[in-house]
Structures are given as C-alpha cells and as structure tokens.
Design a protein around this motif. Structure first.
Motif, PDB file in Angstrom:
ATOM      1  N   LEU A  18      15.228   6.691  19.006  1.00  0.00           N
ATOM      2  CA  LEU A  18      16.176   5.680  18.519  1.00  0.00           C
ATOM      3  C   LEU A  18      16.864   6.174  17.251  1.00  0.00           C
ATOM      4  O   LEU A  18      18.081   6.040  17.087  1.00  0.00           O
ATOM      5  N   GLN A  19      16.068   6.745  16.360  1.00  0.00           N
ATOM      6  CA  GLN A  19      16.659   7.203  15.102  1.00  0.00           C
ATOM      7  C   GLN A  19      17.666   8.329  15.331  1.00  0.00           C
ATOM      8  O   GLN A  19      18.695   8.375  14.678  1.00  0.00           O
ATOM      9  N   LEU A 328      30.141  17.348  12.052  1.00  0.00           N
ATOM     10  CA  LEU A 328      29.168  16.353  12.508  1.00  0.00           C
ATOM     11  C   LEU A 328      29.648  15.736  13.821  1.00  0.00           C
ATOM     12  O   LEU A 328      30.633  14.998  13.845  1.00  0.00           O
ATOM     13  N   VAL A 329      28.947  16.090  14.912  1.00  0.00           N
ATOM     14  CA  VAL A 329      29.287  15.509  16.213  1.00  0.00           C
ATOM     15  C   VAL A 329      28.006  15.064  16.905  1.00  0.00           C
ATOM     16  O   VAL A 329      26.916  15.552  16.598  1.00  0.00           O
ATOM     17  N   GLY A 330      28.160  14.146  17.851  1.00  0.00           N
ATOM     18  CA  GLY A 330      27.008  13.511  18.487  1.00  0.00           C
ATOM     19  C   GLY A 330      26.056  14.463  19.181  1.00  0.00           C
ATOM     20  O   GLY A 330      24.850  14.252  19.195  1.00  0.00           O
ATOM     21  N   ALA A 334      18.746  16.881  16.642  1.00  0.00           N
ATOM     22  CA  ALA A 334      18.249  15.978  15.602  1.00  0.00           C
ATOM     23  C   ALA A 334      18.172  16.693  14.259  1.00  0.00           C
ATOM     24  O   ALA A 334      18.522  16.145  13.219  1.00  0.00           O
ATOM     25  N   LYS A 335      17.746  17.939  14.321  1.00  0.00           N
ATOM     26  CA  LYS A 335      17.591  18.689  13.079  1.00  0.00           C
ATOM     27  C   LYS A 335      18.960  18.949  12.436  1.00  0.00           C
ATOM     28  O   LYS A 335      19.140  18.781  11.232  1.00  0.00           O
ATOM     29  N   GLN A 336      19.921  19.348  13.287  1.00  0.00           N
ATOM     30  CA  GLN A 336      21.263  19.586  12.762  1.00  0.00           C
ATOM     31  C   GLN A 336      21.842  18.310  12.149  1.00  0.00           C
ATOM     32  O   GLN A 336      22.518  18.351  11.119  1.00  0.00           O
ATOM     33  N   HIS A 337      21.557  17.175  12.803  1.00  0.00           N
ATOM     34  CA  HIS A 337      22.023  15.899  12.262  1.00  0.00           C
ATOM     35  C   HIS A 337      21.447  15.654  10.873  1.00  0.00           C
ATOM     36  O   HIS A 337      22.148  15.266   9.950  1.00  0.00           O
ATOM     37  N   HIS A 341      23.596  15.221   7.552  1.00  0.00           N
ATOM     38  CA  HIS A 341      23.540  14.012   6.727  1.00  0.00           C
ATOM     39  C   HIS A 341      23.212  14.363   5.277  1.00  0.00           C
ATOM     40  O   HIS A 341      23.771  13.805   4.339  1.00  0.00           O
ATOM     41  N   GLN A 342      22.286  15.312   5.138  1.00  0.00           N
ATOM     42  CA  GLN A 342      21.896  15.737   3.807  1.00  0.00           C
ATOM     43  C   GLN A 342      23.075  16.377   3.061  1.00  0.00           C
ATOM     44  O   GLN A 342      23.352  16.043   1.920  1.00  0.00           O
ATOM     45  N   ALA A 343      23.764  17.285   3.758  1.00  0.00           N
ATOM     46  CA  ALA A 343      24.874  18.003   3.124  1.00  0.00           C
ATOM     47  C   ALA A 343      26.002  17.038   2.749  1.00  0.00           C
ATOM     48  O   ALA A 343      26.736  17.266   1.786  1.00  0.00           O
ATOM     49  N   ILE A 344      26.131  15.964   3.515  1.00  0.00           N
ATOM     50  CA  ILE A 344      27.168  14.975   3.211  1.00  0.00           C
ATOM     51  C   ILE A 344      26.730  14.124   2.023  1.00  0.00           C
ATOM     52  O   ILE A 344      27.500  13.869   1.096  1.00  0.00           O
TER      53      ILE A 344
END
Ligand code: ADP
Ligand code: MG
Length: 656
Positions: A18-19, A328-330, A334-337, A341-344
């Motif tokens: 879900l996350q 950032l694409v769907g 999960a790790k890349q996400h 998110h961190q880099a943003i």
C-alpha cells in the motif's frame, strides 16, 4: 507506524504494498477514489447487445472453447447463447477456461461489446458472482500485491474509521443541491445506484472546483505572497547552452514568464503553442531561472514516455550548467521512490520531472517555486491544479498544444495570463496529409519501402480505445504481422501501452537510434518521442481519433529537413478532410470544438463518471466560480471562514 497496520488483514507485506502505491494511512485509503465502475445493474438480452455497450448478459456456453496463440498472447474464443441469439466472446490470456467452462452451463458475464473483424464480440468478459449482480462495483488503480477484492474490503473498513466532516456551509450545499461529504465519499466508493453515484461525483467535483476557484482568488488578491524568482540578468549561460537560437515567439514568451516570475504576485500563466512550436525550451528556461535563484521547479507530463523524454532533455541541457535534475514516475521501484522522495525533500534535486507521481500526497518539496504542467488538457481538473499546491505562493505555468477558447480559460483558471507561441522553428515543412482508402494499401506499402530505401523512418499508429485494451493490442500485433509480410526487408517493431516501461523505452530508443525503420504503436507516441529522421506516419482507423489528436500525432513527423507525409487510413471520412487542407493547429482545434463540444478540449471530463457529460461539468464549474465569489463576500461568517481556512490549508500543501 502507519495506522494502516491496524486494519484486519494488513500485515507487513500488504502495508509495504500500500505504501508503495502512495497510500500512507487509513485516511488515504478512504480518500483515494475509484477511477471506474462496473455497472452490474444493467442486464441485456443477447439479441439486444450492441457495439459500445458495457453490460451484463446471461447466457449458456454453446460449444467447447477454442484457444489461439498470437506470440505471447493467447485468445480463447467462445460462443454463448440465450433464448434470443448467439454471441461470441474473446478471453485474453486465460487458456485454462477451456478446462473450466462447461457446455450448456449458464453464466453471468460482464463485458464491453465491440465489433472485431466484422462481428460483434464480447471483449474479455468477466464472470459476475451472484452476490455482485445488481450492484455497481468500484474499480481502483491496481495496487501490486493487494488483490482487487481485498482492496475493496480495506476501503470499506477505512471508510468506517475515517471522519469526513462537512466542509461546505449548509446554505451553500442547499443552494447548489449537493449531498453531504461523508455520503459523497461512501457513494463514490460503493454506489447504491447510478443516481447516488451521480450525486456523489457531482459533490466531489464541485468541492474540488470550488476550492480551486477560491485558490485562484488567492493568487489574484494576495499579490504579495508569490515566490519571487528574478533571474532576468542571469540567463546568459542558459541561452549559450541551448542548442538552437530561440524563435522570436519563444523569446517573447520566455521574457513574459521571466517577468512574471520576478514579480511579487505568483505567476498563473498558460503557454499555448502548436505541436512542434518549442514549448519544452520555454519550460526549461523557466526551470533554469528557478534553479539559479535557489528554488525547486517541477515539470509534470501526462505520460511516462513523455516524462522520461523531458527528463533526458532537461538533464542534457541543465546539468552541465550545474542544475541537479531528477525523475519521479510511477513505475520506479520502491527503493527508487524512496530515494527520489528524499532527494526532493532535501532539496538535492532542483528540477524534478515526472508524471502525476509528482503530486502524490507523500511527496514533499523542500522549496518549490515553480510548477509546470505540460499537455495540461490531458490531466483531470483536480490533477492539474494539485502540483501548484505543493508549496506556498508557487508560480504556476501550464502548457498546451490545444488552444482553449478565452471564455473557457476564464472559467477554468480565473485570470490566467496567456502566452502564445505563434511561430514554428525555422525550416519546418508542412506535413503532406492524404486520406487513403483500404484498397490502396498495397500502393502505400510501396511508398513506405521507398522512403525507407532513402534512409527515412516512420510510424504506423493503431487506435487504442481504452487503457489496457487487449483488442487494440491484438490489432496492433496484426498490423505488425501484415506489415512484416508485405515488407519483409524492413526492420519493424511494436510498442504499446501494456509493455513494461523498460521494454517500451528499449524499443523507442532503438527507433531513435535508427535501428528500427517502422514503429508500429498504439497512441503512446502521441505525446512523446522526437525523431527528426521520421518522415511518414500511417494512422490506422483514423476515424476513431479526434481531429486535434490527429494533428498532434502527425506533429511527430516533419521535424527534420525532409518532406514528410501523413496517411489517414479511412474510407470516406468527411470530417478528416480538413487535415489534408491545413496544418494550422488553431483552425483544426476550432473545428474539433465544433464537432465534439468543449468538454473534451478542456479535459474536464472525468473518466468513469457515468451520467456526466462535458456540458454538465462546465455548468458545475461556472457554479463553483459564482460560489467562490459569494464566499469571498461572506468571509466574516464562521462557516465561510472555515471554508477559506480549508482552501488555504490545501494551497500550502496541507492534508485534504
Ligand atoms: P512542442 O511545442 O510540441 O512541445 P518541442 O518543444 O518538443 O515542441 O520542440 C519540437 C522540436 O523543435 C524539438 O526537437 C526541439 O529541439 C526543436 N526546437 C525547438 N525550438 C527550436 C528552435 N528555436 N530552433 C530549432 N529547433 C527548435
Ligand atoms: Mg511538448
């Protein structure tokens, strides 16, 4: 720890699943609406089935199914019958049905009806369980690792636990005939009947339109709170790095944007420019300005292919100038996400390119100063405004190849300034466009062979009616096969929406590098790849496309120094004739508007919203605009003060 873990049935694995899908809490689960519905309340006798229907029918299997293989696809064909007639059904990649279906047994099937090879056919039907008959079932964007049925159950639990207090004042709801908020969410997820669904969607659409209209008022009235980005004296490196001299029109629009950015008021501007007019460079100028002034800029594209292309071109242009660019694409892991998110959040990335993954609630920007939406008409009303809410006073730029009539931009965007790029880069030649009847197909193939012999490349585009439409995929595959038979000496490849992004990119890349002569594709290339060597395009079943869409499509060719051609496969096709006469996108859009009504152009139509139409949507938008005006006049009343607080909260990236 997320409260999701407290839901029965959610263990570690499901929690992670879900996350990964951007659902961080029980509340997220309750607020994430279905994108479509299956209406099991309508049943139709077999003799009454018609192309285009979505319906349930009851019928018995007439004879044993047959299974055919097409490469990796398998198609199981069955004939069902009731007292009134027979109907053919095609199932995709379910070969086991041959064992499980019984001749003479009656089934309840739900399907979209379509004519395939001259015959009406139920496309990939699903079997309806007895307890689902008579209901409307929500369809959610799939979450990998959570089966649809489990997901629906979790949503039900989430709705029971989530408080959804009213946001809209009582008198406003009465005036506009709106149902309550909690009821709207409940019925939007699990509609009791089509009327309740309609009322629910009307409420939800209105609420987001109203909050948006109120935010437009912020932009206008709170002139002081825009992020100020004055890079006017610092643009020289950008123009030196740009691989071409901007056209006069590009330069003018860039200046308009740089001036807006430097002003106190947050920018709210739309850039309109025909396909190929060079909107990307304009966006890049704005992103560069933003980065040199220490802010983040985000560029959102409607498809992953386009997002990746923008990412590549931004990286190539801006990184040598010291700007850090991220994607950032769907489809990322999960790790890349997590890393993205961190880099943003840390501000490591100064320019962020992506799809609507950029507006996921869990994405937090460190210092967002500019939000750009490309091809804005392809986003829903809500989506296209959400990026600007990811920070306070964010400057907003929307770009579109489809001109939107002034009256509509007013309603959609309030006082949005409009810049027009009314000049194409030098050397562009109009695309010679022809209608080609089926009996001239062989001649056309001869022409294609000739083009390829001269070193050119081209596209064959097949219509895609719905997302994940397997029939369309099958016809694309057939097109590939027949083309390969007719032109065995050519290198022909297929790319379609159901491919994994990596596989898709590999094919596009090969085409880009000239290792593929003809690219057969569903409409994924519509907005996307830029290959100057491509000189021809064939559009199969051209009548299935809108005029503006065809014009956009053919904008993929004619980008190099060669004469270029667009062939529209259509017998007859009066409405298509205008494309053979003009390359003027504005004229074509106007004609399209006449033919289809404004809803499509404005992109206000929400998918899966049964019973809604463009006209009704626009009326609702106008109502929201009026109510926002009223709300401004009544700011002193507690109910309206609360509403303003809510709108403000959303603007600054707060919770829903
Ligand atoms: P669109 O407005 O359709 O988004 P793009 O930004 O993709 O158009 O530009 C189309 C093509 O034109 C790209 O290959 C781009 O590099 C090129 N281009 C843009 N501006 C110029 C220019 N001023 N001179 C030459 N080529 C240009
Ligand atoms: Mg573009």
């Amino acid at each position: 720890m997320s409260d999701l873990a407290t839901l029965p049935g959610v263990g570690e694995k499901r929690l992670a699943a879900l996350q990964n899908a951007g659902i961080a809490s029980v509340r997220d689960l309750a607020l994430r609406l279905p994108t479509d519905y299956r209406d099991y309340t309508v049943t139709t006798a077999v003799c009454m089935l018609e192309s285009g229907m979505h319906t349930v029918f009851f019928a018995a299997l007439k004879k044993p199914p047959s299974v055919l293989r097409h490469g990796r696809l398998s198609v199981t064909t069955c004939v069902f019958a009731d007292d009134t007639g027979d109907i053919q059904a095609m199932f995709f990649n379910q070969p086991y049905l041959r064992q499980t279906l019984r001749v003479g047994q009656k089934y309840a099937l739900y399907a979209r009806m379509e004519v395939f090879r001259g015959r009406l056919c139920a496309q990939s039907p699903s079997f309806v369980a007895p307890d689902e008959l008579g209901t409307i079932q929500p369809v959610y964007p799939p979450v990998a690792g959570v089966p649809a049925k489990t997901y629906r159950h979790l949503v039900r639990l989430a709705l029971e636990q989530t408080a959804l207090p009213e946001q809209l004042p009582e008198d406003l709801r009465a005036r506009c005939g709106l149902c309550g908020r909690a009821q709207a969410y409940m019925q939007a997820h699990f509609p009791q009947n089509p009327q309740a669904l309609f009322a629910a969607r009307r409420y939800l659409n209105f609420e987001s339109m109203l909050l948006y209209q109120m935010q437009l008022r912020f932009w206008r009235t709170q002139g002081q709170n825009g992020v100020v980005i004055d890079a006017r004296a610092r643009m020289a490196p950008f123009f030196q790095a740009l691989p071409f001299a901007p056209t006069g029109a590009q330069r003018r629009v860039m200046d308009e944007i740089l001036n807006d950015l430097a002003g106190n008021a947050a920018m709210a501007r739309m850039v309109q420019g025909d396909v190929g007019s060079g909107k990307t460079a304009v966006a890049q100028a704005a992103l560069y300005a933003c980065a040199v002034c220490g802010y983040q800029g985000a560029l959102m594209a409607p498809t992953e292919v386009l997002a990746r292309q923008h990412y590549a071109s931004c990286k190539a242009l801006l990184e040598p100038l010291g700007v850090r660019v991220g994607l950032l694409v769907g489809s990322m892991t999960a790790k890349q996400h997590r890393l993205a998110h961190q880099a943003i959040a840390d501000g490591v990335w100064q320019v962020i390119v992506g799809t609507h993954a950029l507006i996921t609630e869990t994405v937090v920007y460190q210092r967002l100063g500019l939000a750009i939406t490309d091809e804005q008409h392809r986003f829903g009303v809500r989506q296209r405004t959400d990026l600007g809410k990811k920070g306070a006073g964010v400057n907003v730029l929307v770009m579109s190849a489809t001109p939107i009539p002034r009256s509509l931009t007013l309603t959609l965007y309030g006082d949005l300034a409009v810049s027009v790029i009314d000049e194409l880069p030098p050397g562009r030649k109009p695309v010679h466009t022809h209608l080609v009847p089926e009996h001239k197909r062989q001649g056309l193939y001869g022409f294609i062979a000739g083009q390829v012999a001269q070193g050119r490349q081209g596209y064959v585009v097949c219509p895609l009616i719905e997302k994940n439409d397997v029939l369309a995929l099958l016809s694309a595959q057939e097109t590939l096969e027949s083309l390969t038979r007719a032109l065995p000496q050519l290198r022909i490849a297929l790319v379609h929406g159901a491919m994994r992004p990596a596989a898709k990119d590999a094919v596009l890349q090969a085409f880009y590098e000239g290792q593929v002569d003809v690219l057969v594709s569903t409409t994924v290339i519509e907005v996307g790849v830029n290959v100057p060597n491509a000189s021809f395009m064939v559009v199969e079943e051209a009548h299935r496309f809108g005029l503006a869409q065809l014009h956009q499509l053919r904008g993929r060719v004619g980008r190099g120094d060669y004469d270029s051609y667009c062939f529209l496969m259509a017998d007859g096709g009066q409405k298509l004739r205008i494309l053979t006469k003009t390359n003027d996108g504005f004229l074509i859009a106007q004609k399209d508007l006449e033919l289809r009504g404004p809803g499509d152009i404005a992109g206000t139509r929400q998918s899966g919203a049964s019973g809604e139409n463009a006209g009704a949507d626009l009326k609702l938008l106008e109502l929201a605009r009026q109510e926002a005006q009223q709300a401004a006049a009544r700011m002193d009343e507690p109910a309206y003060a609360r509403l303003w607080a809510q709108a403000r909260l959303q603007e600054s990236g707060g919770v829903n």
